[in-house]
Motif scaffolding. Structure first.
Motif, PDB file in Angstrom:
ATOM      1  N   GLU A 180      -6.359   5.429   0.496  1.00 42.40           N
ATOM      2  CA  GLU A 180      -7.225   4.260   0.556  1.00 42.40           C
ATOM      3  C   GLU A 180      -7.371   3.802   2.006  1.00 42.40           C
ATOM      4  O   GLU A 180      -6.507   4.082   2.836  1.00 42.40           O
ATOM      5  CB  GLU A 180      -6.631   3.113  -0.279  1.00 42.40           C
ATOM      6  CG  GLU A 180      -6.435   3.438  -1.741  1.00 42.40           C
ATOM      7  CD  GLU A 180      -5.706   2.321  -2.468  1.00 42.40           C
ATOM      8  OE1 GLU A 180      -6.347   1.616  -3.245  1.00 42.40           O
ATOM      9  OE2 GLU A 180      -4.487   2.175  -2.243  1.00 42.40           O
ATOM     10  N   GLU A 204      -8.396  -3.562   5.872  1.00 42.23           N
ATOM     11  CA  GLU A 204      -8.779  -2.968   4.593  1.00 42.23           C
ATOM     12  C   GLU A 204     -10.289  -3.098   4.467  1.00 42.23           C
ATOM     13  O   GLU A 204     -10.805  -4.034   3.868  1.00 42.23           O
ATOM     14  CB  GLU A 204      -8.061  -3.674   3.437  1.00 42.23           C
ATOM     15  CG  GLU A 204      -8.236  -2.988   2.106  1.00 42.23           C
ATOM     16  CD  GLU A 204      -7.342  -3.579   1.026  1.00 42.23           C
ATOM     17  OE1 GLU A 204      -7.616  -3.328  -0.151  1.00 42.23           O
ATOM     18  OE2 GLU A 204      -6.383  -4.294   1.377  1.00 42.23           O
ATOM     19  N   GLN A 235       0.859  -1.181   0.000  1.00 44.79           N
ATOM     20  CA  GLN A 235       0.000   0.000   0.000  1.00 44.79           C
ATOM     21  C   GLN A 235       0.890   1.225   0.000  1.00 44.79           C
ATOM     22  O   GLN A 235       2.087   1.137   0.292  1.00 44.79           O
ATOM     23  CB  GLN A 235      -0.880   0.029   1.265  1.00 44.79           C
ATOM     24  CG  GLN A 235      -0.033   0.159   2.545  1.00 44.79           C
ATOM     25  CD  GLN A 235      -0.834   0.087   3.817  1.00 44.79           C
ATOM     26  OE1 GLN A 235      -1.263  -0.990   4.192  1.00 44.79           O
ATOM     27  NE2 GLN A 235      -1.032   1.225   4.472  1.00 44.79           N
ATOM     28  N   HIS A 279      -3.569  -6.650   9.283  1.00 42.08           N
ATOM     29  CA  HIS A 279      -3.871  -5.671   8.244  1.00 42.08           C
ATOM     30  C   HIS A 279      -5.375  -5.390   8.234  1.00 42.08           C
ATOM     31  O   HIS A 279      -6.180  -6.292   8.459  1.00 42.08           O
ATOM     32  CB  HIS A 279      -3.428  -6.213   6.873  1.00 42.08           C
ATOM     33  CG  HIS A 279      -3.644  -5.269   5.733  1.00 42.08           C
ATOM     34  ND1 HIS A 279      -2.776  -4.248   5.435  1.00 42.08           N
ATOM     35  CD2 HIS A 279      -4.642  -5.206   4.806  1.00 42.08           C
ATOM     36  CE1 HIS A 279      -3.219  -3.593   4.368  1.00 42.08           C
ATOM     37  NE2 HIS A 279      -4.346  -4.156   3.974  1.00 42.08           N
ATOM     38  N   LYS A 300      -6.471   1.506   3.855  1.00 45.12           N
ATOM     39  CA  LYS A 300      -5.550   0.392   4.082  1.00 45.12           C
ATOM     40  C   LYS A 300      -4.640   0.727   5.251  1.00 45.12           C
ATOM     41  O   LYS A 300      -3.991   1.772   5.259  1.00 45.12           O
ATOM     42  CB  LYS A 300      -4.709   0.114   2.832  1.00 45.12           C
ATOM     43  CG  LYS A 300      -5.510  -0.366   1.634  1.00 45.12           C
ATOM     44  CD  LYS A 300      -4.607  -0.654   0.456  1.00 45.12           C
ATOM     45  CE  LYS A 300      -5.403  -1.184  -0.739  1.00 45.12           C
ATOM     46  NZ  LYS A 300      -4.528  -1.474  -1.896  1.00 45.12           N
ATOM     47  N   THR A 337      -1.706  -1.139   7.913  1.00 45.72           N
ATOM     48  CA  THR A 337      -0.880  -2.288   8.248  1.00 45.72           C
ATOM     49  C   THR A 337      -0.217  -2.058   9.596  1.00 45.72           C
ATOM     50  O   THR A 337       0.319  -0.975   9.854  1.00 45.72           O
ATOM     51  CB  THR A 337       0.200  -2.530   7.177  1.00 45.72           C
ATOM     52  OG1 THR A 337      -0.435  -2.774   5.912  1.00 45.72           O
ATOM     53  CG2 THR A 337       1.066  -3.728   7.532  1.00 45.72           C
ATOM     54  N   SER A 349      -2.429   4.370   4.791  1.00 39.77           N
ATOM     55  CA  SER A 349      -2.466   4.919   3.442  1.00 39.77           C
ATOM     56  C   SER A 349      -3.089   6.300   3.479  1.00 39.77           C
ATOM     57  O   SER A 349      -3.956   6.596   4.313  1.00 39.77           O
ATOM     58  CB  SER A 349      -3.273   4.009   2.526  1.00 39.77           C
ATOM     59  OG  SER A 349      -3.487   4.627   1.277  1.00 39.77           O
TER      60      SER A 349
END
Length: 436
Positions: A133, A151, A112, A149, A135, A137, A130
């Motif tokens: 987005e 998402e 990402q 993670h 996202k 981690t 991110s």
């Protein structure tokens, strides 16, 4: 995966060069920070006419990579950086550096882009978010190993702290899910659904030791949860309807805003030209006082007073009854510096700063184009681009002194943690100095 060679090379700083005469030395009386706290590579007198150079100066630790980082964060003894990969939308390189010896500890790729890094030393977990987005981690900050993670659409992280991460998910137009998860495993600790939250507080929710969460819905419903276990501490309703989009034109239009500061909620409003401010306790949700004809705007803790700031001026309000103690018309914002002083920005296109007395709003010292970074004050050099002068507090008399400079054109992007100062530099690499 290729890990590039990293050296501990740093810019050479001449410790015998004194600050030029065009850079005035701020002498703001502030609270004592850390005894003999010195920043920058330029020597000067410590206090009130002392001629000898300081015995201790900030020591460069490392310059990380050769290009600007997309994000960086300081840990207790580490620097973490994120760099865009060949395709910024698909991969980023995250690195961890050891500040005790200036070496690279680890380097990993995450699937990402990364435009925000946060660290929770207790876990110890590094969170990479991110910028475009949903996202996120979570990495082991010691090894760089991926732990878990996230998402999921409409999901964001509110706070990472004390071994846990608070996430919110906007389920519908009327409901918001709040979920606390273990920072290392993602295991759910508790979950609670509240009316669609327009505001989440209090201020210390975004500090180091959150204890409660105050969720305020656009309809005025308030739910107060305990951070550790999600227990509902109180519920109630405020007589408000919050706008979907904030109205920042406070000077001419009707306005309503809610601020959570400590264990209180403040409702500031203007209706048909009539202004008022009302204070509520959070546990239980009970009105404490209401003040008419006061200022309107966002409310902040400002030591002896509450600061109420709109885009035109800042007022100091008595926290016991809402009475206006002072108004500073040349400043657009102010924040608590210590128990008796405020750090304020004026309304110029290129804002300049000043130190104010919290109790009276009086300007004590003007300190130019300065930003506050932790305990340090970084002042932009108006003659030489890409240089910022660093001010510290003299423990002898509480006055600030220019003690050195750093090669950054973005002092607002610097970060301080414990004995370390990190800044993006005009040369490119993120540079870290150790503060003795």
């Amino acid at each position: 995966m290729h890990i590039e060679e990293v050296t501990a090379g740093v810019p050479i700083i001449d410790l015998d060069v004194a600050p030029p005469s065009d850079v005035a030395e701020p002498r703001s009386r502030l609270a004592v920070l850390r005894p003999f706290l010195l920043v920058g590579g330029l020597g000067l007198a410590l206090a009130l006419g002392a001629a000898a150079p300081p015995a201790n100066v900030l020591r460069p630790i490392l310059s990380a990579e050769g290009t600007p980082a997309a994000a960086f964060v300081l840990g207790p003894d580490s620097l973490y950086t994120a760099q865009y990969g060949n395709n910024p939308n698909s991969e980023a390189a995250v690195r961890g550096y050891d500040l005790t010896n200036g070496t690279l500890r680890w380097a990993v790729a995450v699937p990402q882009n990364v435009q925000n890094l946060e660290i929770d030393p207790r876990s110890p977990v590094l969170m990479a978010r991110s910028g475009t987005e949903p996202k996120i981690t979570f990495l082991d900050s010691g090894s760089g190993a991926t732990l878990w993670h996230v998402e999921a659409p409409n999901t964001s992280v509110v706070r990472l702290a004390d071994g846990a991460v608070l996430m919110r998910a906007d389920l519908t137009g009327t409901e918001t899910s709040l979920r606390l998860a273990d920072a290392r495993t993602g295991r759910e600790i508790w979950a609670h659904t509240v009316d669609a939250a327009a505001e989440l507080g209090p201020d210390d929710l975004y500090g180091d030791t959150p204890s409660r969460i105050v969720a305020i819905a656009a309809t005025g419903e308030v739910t107060v949860l305990r951070w550790a276990d999600g227990v509902v501490l109180s519920k109630g309703n405020l007589p408000v309807r919050l706008p979907v989009q904030a109205d920042y034109n406070l000077g001419v239009s009707d306005y309503i805003g809610v601020s959570t500061v400590g264990d209180r909620v403040y409702v500031s409003r203007r209706e048909n030209g009539q202004a008022s401010m009302t204070a509520y306790s959070t546990v239980p949700l009970v009105q404490l006082w209401r003040a008419e004809h006061g200022p309107v705007g966002s409310v902040f803790d400002c030591a002896a007073v509450l600061c109420v700031a709109d885009t035109h001026f800042v007022s100091g309000v008595d926290p016991t009854n809402g009475a206006v103690r002072w108004t500073a018309t040349e400043f657009s914002s102010a924040e608590r510096y210590d128990a008796s002083h405020l750090f304020a920005y004026d309304q110029r296109e290129m804002p300049e700063s000043a130190v104010l007395d919290s109790a009276t709003g009086k300007v004590l010292h003007r300190i130019g184009q300065t930003v506050r970074v932790g305990e340090l004050l970084l002042r932009t050099d108006t003659v030489i681009p890409g240089r910022a002068w660093v001010a510290v507090v003299d423990p002898a008399d509480g006055a600030t002194h220019t003690v050195g400079s750093v090669g950054t054109g973005a002092p607002y992007g610097c970060e301080v943690r414990d004995a370390y100062l990190a800044c993006p530099t005009t040369a490119g690499p993120t540079t870290v100095w150790r503060v003795p």
